[in-house]
Design a protein around this motif. Structure first.
Motif, mmCIF file in Angstrom:
data_model
loop_
_atom_site.group_PDB
_atom_site.id
_atom_site.type_symbol
_atom_site.label_atom_id
_atom_site.label_comp_id
_atom_site.label_asym_id
_atom_site.label_seq_id
_atom_site.Cartn_x
_atom_site.Cartn_y
_atom_site.Cartn_z
ATOM 1 N N ALA A 43 0.820 -1.206 0.000
ATOM 2 C CA ALA A 43 0.000 0.000 0.000
ATOM 3 C C ALA A 43 0.859 1.264 0.000
ATOM 4 O O ALA A 43 0.450 2.301 -0.515
ATOM 5 C CB ALA A 43 -0.933 0.004 1.209
ATOM 6 N N ALA A 44 2.068 1.175 0.571
ATOM 7 C CA ALA A 44 2.986 2.320 0.602
ATOM 8 C C ALA A 44 3.827 2.409 -0.675
ATOM 9 O O ALA A 44 4.800 3.159 -0.720
ATOM 10 C CB ALA A 44 3.896 2.217 1.818
ATOM 11 N N ASN A 45 3.460 1.636 -1.692
ATOM 12 C CA ASN A 45 4.157 1.621 -2.987
ATOM 13 C C ASN A 45 5.623 1.206 -2.891
ATOM 14 O O ASN A 45 6.446 1.669 -3.662
ATOM 15 C CB ASN A 45 4.038 2.982 -3.689
ATOM 16 C CG ASN A 45 2.617 3.306 -4.046
ATOM 17 O OD1 ASN A 45 1.850 2.430 -4.423
ATOM 18 N ND2 ASN A 45 2.253 4.567 -3.888
ATOM 19 N N GLU A 46 5.950 0.322 -1.944
ATOM 20 C CA GLU A 46 7.311 -0.199 -1.829
ATOM 21 C C GLU A 46 7.518 -1.428 -2.712
ATOM 22 O O GLU A 46 8.648 -1.806 -2.983
ATOM 23 C CB GLU A 46 7.623 -0.553 -0.374
ATOM 24 C CG GLU A 46 7.650 0.644 0.546
ATOM 25 C CD GLU A 46 7.885 0.262 2.000
ATOM 26 O OE1 GLU A 46 8.431 -0.829 2.251
ATOM 27 O OE2 GLU A 46 7.510 1.058 2.874
ATOM 28 N N ALA A 47 6.427 -2.054 -3.136
ATOM 29 C CA ALA A 47 6.515 -3.266 -3.948
ATOM 30 C C ALA A 47 6.589 -2.896 -5.436
ATOM 31 O O ALA A 47 6.006 -1.909 -5.859
ATOM 32 C CB ALA A 47 5.293 -4.145 -3.704
ATOM 33 N N PRO A 48 7.302 -3.699 -6.220
ATOM 34 C CA PRO A 48 7.426 -3.405 -7.652
ATOM 35 C C PRO A 48 6.149 -3.748 -8.420
ATOM 36 O O PRO A 48 5.557 -4.794 -8.205
ATOM 37 C CB PRO A 48 8.575 -4.311 -8.096
ATOM 38 C CG PRO A 48 8.535 -5.457 -7.138
ATOM 39 C CD PRO A 48 8.069 -4.886 -5.833
ATOM 40 N N VAL A 49 5.726 -2.861 -9.300
ATOM 41 C CA VAL A 49 4.558 -3.105 -10.145
ATOM 42 C C VAL A 49 5.015 -3.871 -11.382
ATOM 43 O O VAL A 49 5.987 -3.500 -12.023
ATOM 44 C CB VAL A 49 3.890 -1.772 -10.554
ATOM 45 C CG1 VAL A 49 2.753 -2.019 -11.532
ATOM 46 C CG2 VAL A 49 3.386 -1.032 -9.330
ATOM 47 N N GLY A 50 4.335 -4.969 -11.677
ATOM 48 C CA GLY A 50 4.650 -5.751 -12.869
ATOM 49 C C GLY A 50 5.775 -6.748 -12.697
ATOM 50 O O GLY A 50 6.146 -7.426 -13.635
ATOM 51 N N LYS A 107 2.080 -10.941 -9.297
ATOM 52 C CA LYS A 107 2.459 -9.590 -9.720
ATOM 53 C C LYS A 107 1.353 -8.604 -9.367
ATOM 54 O O LYS A 107 0.172 -8.939 -9.413
ATOM 55 C CB LYS A 107 2.698 -9.546 -11.230
ATOM 56 C CG LYS A 107 3.870 -10.391 -11.671
ATOM 57 C CD LYS A 107 4.058 -10.345 -13.164
ATOM 58 C CE LYS A 107 5.242 -11.224 -13.555
ATOM 59 N NZ LYS A 107 5.481 -11.231 -14.978
ATOM 60 N N LEU A 108 1.757 -7.389 -9.074
ATOM 61 C CA LEU A 108 0.842 -6.303 -8.774
ATOM 62 C C LEU A 108 0.534 -5.547 -10.059
ATOM 63 O O LEU A 108 1.443 -5.198 -10.812
ATOM 64 C CB LEU A 108 1.475 -5.361 -7.750
ATOM 65 C CG LEU A 108 0.611 -4.249 -7.199
ATOM 66 C CD1 LEU A 108 -0.522 -4.843 -6.361
ATOM 67 C CD2 LEU A 108 1.440 -3.321 -6.339
ATOM 68 N N LEU A 113 -4.411 -4.362 -7.948
ATOM 69 C CA LEU A 113 -4.843 -5.746 -7.787
ATOM 70 C C LEU A 113 -3.633 -6.661 -7.885
ATOM 71 O O LEU A 113 -2.807 -6.523 -8.782
ATOM 72 C CB LEU A 113 -5.863 -6.113 -8.869
ATOM 73 C CG LEU A 113 -6.349 -7.562 -8.882
ATOM 74 C CD1 LEU A 113 -7.152 -7.864 -7.626
ATOM 75 C CD2 LEU A 113 -7.187 -7.826 -10.119
ATOM 76 N N PHE A 114 -3.517 -7.601 -6.953
ATOM 77 C CA PHE A 114 -2.425 -8.562 -6.966
ATOM 78 C C PHE A 114 -2.904 -9.812 -7.689
ATOM 79 O O PHE A 114 -3.852 -10.468 -7.246
ATOM 80 C CB PHE A 114 -1.998 -8.897 -5.531
ATOM 81 C CG PHE A 114 -0.769 -9.747 -5.453
ATOM 82 C CD1 PHE A 114 0.484 -9.188 -5.593
ATOM 83 C CD2 PHE A 114 -0.867 -11.113 -5.240
ATOM 84 C CE1 PHE A 114 1.629 -9.978 -5.520
ATOM 85 C CE2 PHE A 114 0.261 -11.900 -5.166
ATOM 86 C CZ PHE A 114 1.513 -11.323 -5.306
ATOM 87 N N LEU A 115 -2.287 -10.140 -8.828
ATOM 88 C CA LEU A 115 -2.622 -11.340 -9.589
ATOM 89 C C LEU A 115 -1.696 -12.466 -9.161
ATOM 90 O O LEU A 115 -0.517 -12.478 -9.505
ATOM 91 C CB LEU A 115 -2.481 -11.081 -11.089
ATOM 92 C CG LEU A 115 -3.403 -10.020 -11.673
ATOM 93 C CD1 LEU A 115 -3.082 -9.792 -13.144
ATOM 94 C CD2 LEU A 115 -4.854 -10.435 -11.507
ATOM 95 N N ALA A 116 -2.228 -13.413 -8.402
ATOM 96 C CA ALA A 116 -1.414 -14.489 -7.839
ATOM 97 C C ALA A 116 -1.262 -15.642 -8.814
ATOM 98 O O ALA A 116 -2.215 -16.047 -9.479
ATOM 99 C CB ALA A 116 -2.041 -14.986 -6.539
ATOM 100 N N ASP A 117 -0.039 -16.156 -8.899
ATOM 101 C CA ASP A 117 0.255 -17.365 -9.668
ATOM 102 C C ASP A 117 0.222 -18.592 -8.770
ATOM 103 O O ASP A 117 0.005 -19.707 -9.231
ATOM 104 C CB ASP A 117 1.652 -17.289 -10.294
ATOM 105 C CG ASP A 117 1.805 -16.097 -11.210
ATOM 106 O OD1 ASP A 117 0.834 -15.742 -11.889
ATOM 107 O OD2 ASP A 117 2.909 -15.520 -11.240
#
Length: 149
Positions: A43-50, A107-108, A113-117
């Motif tokens: 939520a704090a945008n610390e995770a990589p998008v894509g 991936k976010l 939305l987090f698309l889980a594999d």
């Protein structure tokens, strides 16, 4: 070619081969490296998008929604401070339940939305992945600090 030049050529080719092998190993390691993030960090945008990473926490109560196709499931992962929506297509583990610990890899998307594999559920009442347990503890401490102020 003189023996001295031949010896230098062998050494140079050996160093070059070692360098190329090192680059290939480091590249393979980099592409298979998967980091863990809590919902608060996402939520704090610390995770990589894509880019692939893991998110962990608890499955929020009342958040599981099964789609008509029978294999797509939407749910929310929370660390009690923040919540992230997750979409997964596949067969869920038997121990996957609301209020229980979960770690999802995927991936976010740009819209959050987090698309889980892959979805992993804890295997007994006493176990939670160390990263998820730590994330829940930190979120709880942060929530208590905010409430006290």
């Amino acid at each position: 070619m003189k023996p001295r030049h031949r010896k230098l050529a062998v050494i140079a080719s050996g160093v070059t081969a070692l360098g190329v092998a090192s680059i290939l190993v480091l590249n393979a390691f980099q592409s298979n490296l998967v980091f863990f993030f809590s919902p608060s960090q996402v939520a704090a945008n610390e995770a990589p998008v894509g880019r692939s990473f893991r998110i962990g926490g608890l499955v929020e109560e009342g958040s599981i929604r099964r789609m008509a196709d029978g294999v797509t499931v939407n749910f929310v992962v929370t660390d009690t401070a923040k919540a992230i929506p997750v979409a997964y297509t596949g067969i869920l583990p038997d121990l996957f339940k609301e209020g229980k610990g979960v770690v999802a890899q995927g991936k976010l998307t740009a819209n959050g939305l987090f698309l889980a594999d892959e979805v992993l559920a804890k295997h007994d009442e006493n176990y939670m992945p160390p990263e998820a347990a730590s994330a829940l503890e930190q979120a709880e401490k942060a929530r208590k600090t905010v409430m006290m102020q």
